[in-house]
Write a protein that holds these residues in place. Sequence first.
Motif, PDB file in Angstrom:
ATOM      1  N   UNK A   1       4.681  15.104  11.504  1.00 18.41           N
ATOM      2  CA  UNK A   1       4.332  13.780  11.002  1.00 18.41           C
ATOM      3  C   UNK A   1       5.481  13.195  10.187  1.00 18.41           C
ATOM      4  N   UNK A   2       5.784  11.933  10.432  1.00 14.70           N
ATOM      5  CA  UNK A   2       6.854  11.241   9.717  1.00 14.70           C
ATOM      6  C   UNK A   2       6.392   9.842   9.313  1.00 14.70           C
ATOM      7  N   UNK A   3       6.939   9.372   8.225  1.00  9.68           N
ATOM      8  CA  UNK A   3       6.783   7.975   7.821  1.00  9.68           C
ATOM      9  C   UNK A   3       8.178   7.404   7.593  1.00  9.68           C
ATOM     10  N   UNK A   4       8.396   6.183   8.075  1.00  5.26           N
ATOM     11  CA  UNK A   4       9.676   5.512   7.882  1.00  5.26           C
ATOM     12  C   UNK A   4       9.399   4.225   7.113  1.00  5.26           C
ATOM     13  N   UNK A   5      10.005   4.124   5.931  1.00  8.74           N
ATOM     14  CA  UNK A   5       9.722   3.026   5.014  1.00  8.74           C
ATOM     15  C   UNK A   5      10.950   2.149   4.857  1.00  8.74           C
ATOM     16  N   UNK A   6      10.705   0.883   4.580  1.00  8.03           N
ATOM     17  CA  UNK A   6      11.776  -0.056   4.247  1.00  8.03           C
ATOM     18  C   UNK A   6      11.583  -0.497   2.808  1.00  8.03           C
ATOM     19  N   UNK A   7      12.630  -0.312   1.984  1.00  5.67           N
ATOM     20  CA  UNK A   7      12.563  -0.681   0.574  1.00  5.67           C
ATOM     21  C   UNK A   7      13.566  -1.795   0.291  1.00  5.67           C
ATOM     22  N   UNK A   8      13.180  -2.706  -0.607  1.00  4.48           N
ATOM     23  CA  UNK A   8      14.030  -3.854  -0.922  1.00  4.48           C
ATOM     24  C   UNK A   8      15.171  -3.448  -1.853  1.00  4.48           C
ATOM     25  N   UNK A   9      16.083  -4.340  -2.202  1.00  6.79           N
ATOM     26  CA  UNK A   9      17.230  -3.960  -3.043  1.00  6.79           C
ATOM     27  C   UNK A   9      16.878  -3.426  -4.418  1.00  6.79           C
ATOM     28  N   UNK A  10      15.631  -3.592  -4.870  1.00 10.58           N
ATOM     29  CA  UNK A  10      15.199  -3.002  -6.137  1.00 10.58           C
ATOM     30  C   UNK A  10      14.471  -1.679  -5.928  1.00 10.58           C
ATOM     31  N   UNK A  11      14.371  -1.238  -4.676  1.00  4.36           N
ATOM     32  CA  UNK A  11      13.712   0.029  -4.391  1.00  4.36           C
ATOM     33  C   UNK A  11      12.216  -0.078  -4.198  1.00  4.36           C
ATOM     34  N   UNK A  12      11.655  -1.271  -4.189  1.00  8.58           N
ATOM     35  CA  UNK A  12      10.212  -1.442  -4.018  1.00  8.58           C
ATOM     36  C   UNK A  12       9.838  -1.353  -2.542  1.00  8.58           C
ATOM     37  N   UNK A  13       8.650  -0.828  -2.264  1.00  7.45           N
ATOM     38  CA  UNK A  13       8.189  -0.684  -0.891  1.00  7.45           C
ATOM     39  C   UNK A  13       7.962  -2.064  -0.282  1.00  7.45           C
TER      40      UNK A  13
END
Length: 689
Positions: A629-641
């Motif tokens: 199982x994997x999750x791939x996340x995108x975070x903004x320049x402040x590190x927020x989800x």
Amino acid sequence: MRHHSTHRLAVIVLMLLVATIARAQVIPNWLHVDGPDGTAGPEYVKSLAFHPSGALFAETSGGSLFRSNDDGASWERMTAVVETNSAGGIYIAPDGSLYVTSRHLYRSRDIGATWQRLLSTKPNTGILASMELRNGTIIASLADGGIVASDDDGVTWRNMTLDLREYRPSILLQSASGAIYGIGRDHALRSTDDGRTWAMTTVGLLPYYRFETAVLGPGSLFHVCDATGMIGRSSDDGETWSIVSHPAPTHLRGVSPRGHMYAAPKSQRSLDTGRTWVSFFDGNLDAIAFRGDDEVVAAIGGLGLVRSLDGGATWRPILSDALTTRVAAIDAGGDGPVAALADGAIWLSSDRGTTWRVASAQPPGPIRAVAGGAVTLAGTDSGIYRTIDAGATWTRDSTGDTTEPSITVLSTNTDSTYAGTRDGRVLVESTDGWRTLSLRAPSEIRAIARTAAGHFIVAAADELHISFDGETWRSLRPDSTTTVIHALAVDATGVIFAGVDSGLVGSDDGGFTWRPMGTGLNRGPARSIVADLEGFVFVATDSGISTIVHRDRTWRSINGSLRSRHINVLAIAPGRTLLAGSDGDGIFQARFSGWSRIDADNTRATLRCEPNPATSRATIVIAGTTAGAHRILLRDPLGRLHATLFDGMLDGGEMRIPLETESLAVGAWLVEVIGPHSRRALPVVVMSR
């Protein structure tokens, strides 16, 4: 001859058997790592004083005297006065003369380079306090009664208080106008004629003679009476008094040039001359020193030295090899730095815990939890903060509350990141900040875990709260005798472990039933538990660290060369590295050779973005990861989800995920891949179209 040959053969077989058993135990060699340690010095700092030259002096609970010429970065023990193992304190005269009291009175006129013994007392007695008056007279309070003085630089001494010999002042002060005070536990003496005559003073409105501390402030003399928790203040050399705080802390440690008051128990500060008090640091304030209007150095019991350069508004720890270090939390962060909460501040390591540095900036404290990684999180009494630049800057997350909650624990799981609060709630990170689960536990959250099936397990005080969906909860006690649940972990087979007062308990059925799991385990409360996906479980008790492999259920100690048995927290860092944070001895590191495949899996995996930088669209390429199982996340320049790009199973082959960047703000975004064995991060630069 045959008998001797048989005997030699038996010995050889026995030696081979012992060697085989030793190899099977996989006992690591522990390394006391650089960074936040402090095993070379005292248990805590008893008093602090700045010298006019800029040197900082610290007297320890063991009576040793240390000097630092580099603002606390390194310390030198004053060997000439090392016998002062019952030292009464440090006094620095206006001309820079340094006085140290113990059984003898010592003075140094060269910032501690050489020392002169001015006064000696009988065995089993000592000198409680000393000071140099403005007229050059040296006075000292004796443990067997009375105050003595020398008018000839310590050559001869006379008794100043023949009629008050039964009194033993432990504090000597001289006010701005010249009045001298000698203050003991049950008395206060006062002289207004350079010590020629003395009289008892009632200290105005204070109803009891049980003085805990007395300190001078700008234009005022403050007394603390521990019988009632009352602070009295006099601005006219004790002629008149007023009550400025009641109830108040019972140990007033100091008053800054700005008039700010610092006190214990705990670490409290008042900006309005004692009318109101607030906590400014986690831990008990043992000593404090001031230099100018803005610099403050404080000794926090069990934690070490901290410094403020803005009058006490913000604080940073002082890295020192001469102070103890209490490690409260460690979290390994995959591609990002390993984070530790030590001495009440956040430390970071980019080499799997071998070397450490304190984060260049700290979120407002007290800090109570930390989670490492490319995005490092800090849980404080004022909410959740994050940094993406290794602690240079911090931003506070929104939890949707009018008042940000006090965070007690942070837990990074495969599915998400969770936070526990002091008022018994659980928060989960989302694209809208943090959302609150339905749980309302009766006490603060101490640990959070999730099983592979998605079940929530939350520890609060002596109860576990379990939910299959995060909405409906049931509560139970895993052990009838425990009063505190210290830790939680889930191993590779789904067994839930809970650290309790009596040791370790476990559940094979999702938390419905529990049984003892500590056969062969070191005795004492299980304070920390970590598990990996190869079946290894590590537990820290009061006797050190033990490990178990799920398939054989046999516990064995892996203390090896570990120099501390007081382990608070364990963490697994990348590279088969086990980290152990102690209660006073810093951080230890071991390469655990029992692991076999984690390194290979993580090294083989690749993660890239095509193209990078990107303008309108890009492709995230993942290959060679461990199947699962994997999750791939995108975070903004402040590190927020910002978004979840993928949530499902990967087979270890190459996978390509499209990323539309046209709608994203210009800056450095972060793609985070969370898998069974790793947490990888990839910076993606979005450029203007």
